[in-house]
Design a protein around this motif. Structure first.
Motif, PDB file in Angstrom:
ATOM      1  N   SER A 161       0.832  -1.191   0.000  1.00  0.00           N
ATOM      2  CA  SER A 161       0.000   0.000   0.000  1.00  0.00           C
ATOM      3  C   SER A 161       0.876   1.254   0.000  1.00  0.00           C
ATOM      4  O   SER A 161       2.065   1.200   0.354  1.00  0.00           O
ATOM      5  N   PRO A 162       0.303   2.414  -0.367  1.00  0.00           N
ATOM      6  CA  PRO A 162       1.084   3.659  -0.292  1.00  0.00           C
ATOM      7  C   PRO A 162       1.623   3.937   1.109  1.00  0.00           C
ATOM      8  O   PRO A 162       2.745   4.430   1.272  1.00  0.00           O
ATOM      9  N   ALA A 163       0.827   3.613   2.134  1.00  0.00           N
ATOM     10  CA  ALA A 163       1.288   3.833   3.509  1.00  0.00           C
ATOM     11  C   ALA A 163       2.473   2.926   3.846  1.00  0.00           C
ATOM     12  O   ALA A 163       3.427   3.349   4.516  1.00  0.00           O
ATOM     13  N   GLN A 164       2.441   1.697   3.394  1.00  0.00           N
ATOM     14  CA  GLN A 164       3.555   0.779   3.619  1.00  0.00           C
ATOM     15  C   GLN A 164       4.802   1.239   2.881  1.00  0.00           C
ATOM     16  O   GLN A 164       5.913   1.140   3.413  1.00  0.00           O
ATOM     17  N   MET A 165       4.630   1.758   1.682  1.00  0.00           N
ATOM     18  CA  MET A 165       5.782   2.252   0.926  1.00  0.00           C
ATOM     19  C   MET A 165       6.417   3.452   1.618  1.00  0.00           C
ATOM     20  O   MET A 165       7.644   3.585   1.631  1.00  0.00           O
ATOM     21  N   ARG A 166       5.605   4.311   2.204  1.00  0.00           N
ATOM     22  CA  ARG A 166       6.165   5.481   2.886  1.00  0.00           C
ATOM     23  C   ARG A 166       7.030   5.075   4.070  1.00  0.00           C
ATOM     24  O   ARG A 166       7.969   5.800   4.427  1.00  0.00           O
ATOM     25  N   ARG A 167       6.734   3.940   4.670  1.00  0.00           N
ATOM     26  CA  ARG A 167       7.531   3.493   5.809  1.00  0.00           C
ATOM     27  C   ARG A 167       8.917   3.031   5.402  1.00  0.00           C
ATOM     28  O   ARG A 167       9.875   3.155   6.167  1.00  0.00           O
ATOM     29  N   ILE A 168       9.057   2.470   4.205  1.00  0.00           N
ATOM     30  CA  ILE A 168      10.332   1.871   3.813  1.00  0.00           C
ATOM     31  C   ILE A 168      11.098   2.676   2.768  1.00  0.00           C
ATOM     32  O   ILE A 168      12.285   2.434   2.552  1.00  0.00           O
ATOM     33  N   GLU A 169      10.458   3.651   2.135  1.00  0.00           N
ATOM     34  CA  GLU A 169      11.131   4.440   1.097  1.00  0.00           C
ATOM     35  C   GLU A 169      12.382   5.166   1.588  1.00  0.00           C
ATOM     36  O   GLU A 169      13.347   5.300   0.830  1.00  0.00           O
ATOM     37  N   PRO A 170      12.431   5.653   2.853  1.00  0.00           N
ATOM     38  CA  PRO A 170      13.651   6.349   3.294  1.00  0.00           C
ATOM     39  C   PRO A 170      14.904   5.478   3.274  1.00  0.00           C
ATOM     40  O   PRO A 170      16.015   6.016   3.314  1.00  0.00           O
ATOM     41  N   PHE A 171      14.751   4.162   3.209  1.00  0.00           N
ATOM     42  CA  PHE A 171      15.902   3.269   3.263  1.00  0.00           C
ATOM     43  C   PHE A 171      16.327   2.776   1.883  1.00  0.00           C
ATOM     44  O   PHE A 171      17.239   1.967   1.772  1.00  0.00           O
ATOM     45  N   PHE A 172      15.663   3.244   0.826  1.00  0.00           N
ATOM     46  CA  PHE A 172      16.035   2.846  -0.526  1.00  0.00           C
ATOM     47  C   PHE A 172      17.301   3.585  -0.954  1.00  0.00           C
ATOM     48  O   PHE A 172      17.513   4.744  -0.576  1.00  0.00           O
ATOM     49  N   PRO A 173      18.139   2.965  -1.757  1.00  0.00           N
ATOM     50  CA  PRO A 173      19.291   3.692  -2.324  1.00  0.00           C
ATOM     51  C   PRO A 173      18.814   4.736  -3.323  1.00  0.00           C
ATOM     52  O   PRO A 173      17.746   4.594  -3.927  1.00  0.00           O
ATOM     53  N   ARG A 174      19.585   5.785  -3.484  1.00  0.00           N
ATOM     54  CA  ARG A 174      19.213   6.837  -4.419  1.00  0.00           C
ATOM     55  C   ARG A 174      19.353   6.351  -5.852  1.00  0.00           C
ATOM     56  O   ARG A 174      20.226   5.559  -6.176  1.00  0.00           O
ATOM     57  N   SER A 175      18.457   6.858  -6.682  1.00  0.00           N
ATOM     58  CA  SER A 175      18.484   6.497  -8.096  1.00  0.00           C
ATOM     59  C   SER A 175      19.398   7.459  -8.832  1.00  0.00           C
ATOM     60  O   SER A 175      19.298   8.682  -8.668  1.00  0.00           O
ATOM     61  N   HIS A 176      20.316   6.934  -9.638  1.00  0.00           N
ATOM     62  CA  HIS A 176      21.252   7.742 -10.409  1.00  0.00           C
ATOM     63  C   HIS A 176      20.980   7.528 -11.890  1.00  0.00           C
ATOM     64  O   HIS A 176      20.843   6.400 -12.353  1.00  0.00           O
ATOM     65  N   GLY A 177      20.935   8.613 -12.638  1.00  0.00           N
ATOM     66  CA  GLY A 177      20.723   8.493 -14.066  1.00  0.00           C
ATOM     67  C   GLY A 177      19.275   8.195 -14.397  1.00  0.00           C
ATOM     68  O   GLY A 177      18.356   8.919 -14.002  1.00  0.00           O
ATOM     69  N   VAL A 178      19.022   7.091 -15.096  1.00  0.00           N
ATOM     70  CA  VAL A 178      17.678   6.718 -15.511  1.00  0.00           C
ATOM     71  C   VAL A 178      16.850   6.354 -14.273  1.00  0.00           C
ATOM     72  O   VAL A 178      17.302   5.566 -13.435  1.00  0.00           O
ATOM     73  N   PRO A 179      15.650   6.927 -14.144  1.00  0.00           N
ATOM     74  CA  PRO A 179      14.803   6.595 -12.980  1.00  0.00           C
ATOM     75  C   PRO A 179      14.515   5.100 -12.911  1.00  0.00           C
ATOM     76  O   PRO A 179      14.379   4.427 -13.931  1.00  0.00           O
ATOM     77  N   ARG A 180      14.404   4.584 -11.673  1.00  0.00           N
ATOM     78  CA  ARG A 180      14.111   3.162 -11.487  1.00  0.00           C
ATOM     79  C   ARG A 180      12.689   2.842 -11.916  1.00  0.00           C
ATOM     80  O   ARG A 180      11.804   3.698 -11.904  1.00  0.00           O
ATOM     81  N   VAL A 181      12.500   1.555 -12.266  1.00  0.00           N
ATOM     82  CA  VAL A 181      11.154   1.056 -12.505  1.00  0.00           C
ATOM     83  C   VAL A 181      10.367   1.161 -11.203  1.00  0.00           C
ATOM     84  O   VAL A 181      10.932   1.094 -10.111  1.00  0.00           O
ATOM     85  N   ASP A 182       9.063   1.327 -11.309  1.00  0.00           N
ATOM     86  CA  ASP A 182       8.168   1.531 -10.172  1.00  0.00           C
ATOM     87  C   ASP A 182       8.548   0.650  -8.973  1.00  0.00           C
ATOM     88  O   ASP A 182       8.424  -0.572  -9.004  1.00  0.00           O
ATOM     89  N   ASP A 183       9.024   1.300  -7.890  1.00  0.00           N
ATOM     90  CA  ASP A 183       9.476   0.565  -6.703  1.00  0.00           C
ATOM     91  C   ASP A 183       8.341  -0.256  -6.096  1.00  0.00           C
ATOM     92  O   ASP A 183       8.553  -1.394  -5.662  1.00  0.00           O
TER      93      ASP A 183
END
Length: 255
Positions: free
Chosen positions: A8-30
């Motif tokens: 869910s969007p709420a679940q994604m907000r909890r874990i998004e701060p720990f994702f590595p930064r995307s460099h160059g081409v944007p990542r496919v939908d996390d």
């Protein structure tokens, strides 16, 4: 996506701060890719069998392998557990996970240990877990299946969070382990072996709470790629366990 697992969007907000930064081409939908990873772990599928709704299976597999090597999934579990608040009671225990023949192949090759050993049940990996008083995983450690419990527990002793008590079964009833806990200011609640010369005392009422870590193992093993190990590399298998544990016990239950 119908009945398929989707964060869910709420679940994604909890874990998004720990994702590595995307460099160059944007990542496919996390959200879609991570949901596909969880779906594979839960159902024990081959990566090529992931439903088309999650996108190309190579994208999902490559994301899992790349983030496993970066330690992203382990960091998600560690950070969520750290934000869950302290606890007065810790619990430690271990369980065996059967290694599939695909994981056991090329057993002696490679520079990194695979954490697969031979026991009476065949080739297995031992998963050692430290939980809080609610049975939520805090620390994970993999070792060979034949490894002794209280010796492998030494690997997590330095990382134990502050607590008043630690609950464990008789497999951890050794003088060295007890002294190490006392040195960290933690009172062991461990029943002694009947044949031990020194019969250490423990609180039997407090010890009854240890069933919560057994319940935790039961819930983890409902996820098929944890119940049976298919990953050759120990770090990818541990990443799968960490991501599943974070989803089951921290992402869902803390919303």
């Amino acid at each position: 996506m119908g009945d398929l697992l989707l964060l869910s969007p709420a679940q994604m907000r909890r874990i998004e701060p720990f994702f590595p930064r995307s460099h160059g081409v944007p990542r496919v939908d996390d959200r879609r890719v991570l949901s596909g990873i969880l779906f594979v772990i839960r159902n024990g599928l081959r990566w090529r069998d992931v439903p088309a709704a999650y996108g190309p299976h190579k994208t999902i597999y490559n994301r899992f392998i790349r983030w496993s090597r970066l330690g992203v999934f382990n960091r998600i579990l560690a950070e969520l557990a750290a934000r869950g608040g302290g606890t007065d009671r810790l619990m430690i225990d271990a369980t065996h996970l059967k290694a599939h023949r695909t994981a056991a192949s090329l057993l002696k090759k490679g520079l990194l240990p695979r954490c697969i050993g031979r026991t009476r049940g065949g080739l297995t990996t031992k998963l050692q877990v430290v939980c809080d008083d609610r049975g939520r995983p805090l620390l994970l450690h993999l070792s060979e299946g034949q490894a002794n419990d209280h010796r492998t527990a030494a690997a997590v002793l330095e990382e134990l969070p502050p607590a008043r008590h630690l609950l464990a079964d008789r497999a951890y009833s050794s003088t060295g382990f007890r002294e190490a806990l006392i040195g960290k200011g933690i009172t062991p609640c461990i029943p002694p072996h009947a044949k031990h010369r020194v019969q250490h005392s423990y609180d039997p009422l407090l010890y009854r709470q240890r069933h919560r870590i057994e319940n935790m193992f039961a819930r983890l093993k409902d996820w098929r790629r944890i119940h049976t190990r298919y990953d050759r590399c120990a770090h990818t298998f541990l990443s799968a366990i960490a991501f599943a544990a974070a989803f089951i016990f921290w992402i869902n239950e803390m919303l």
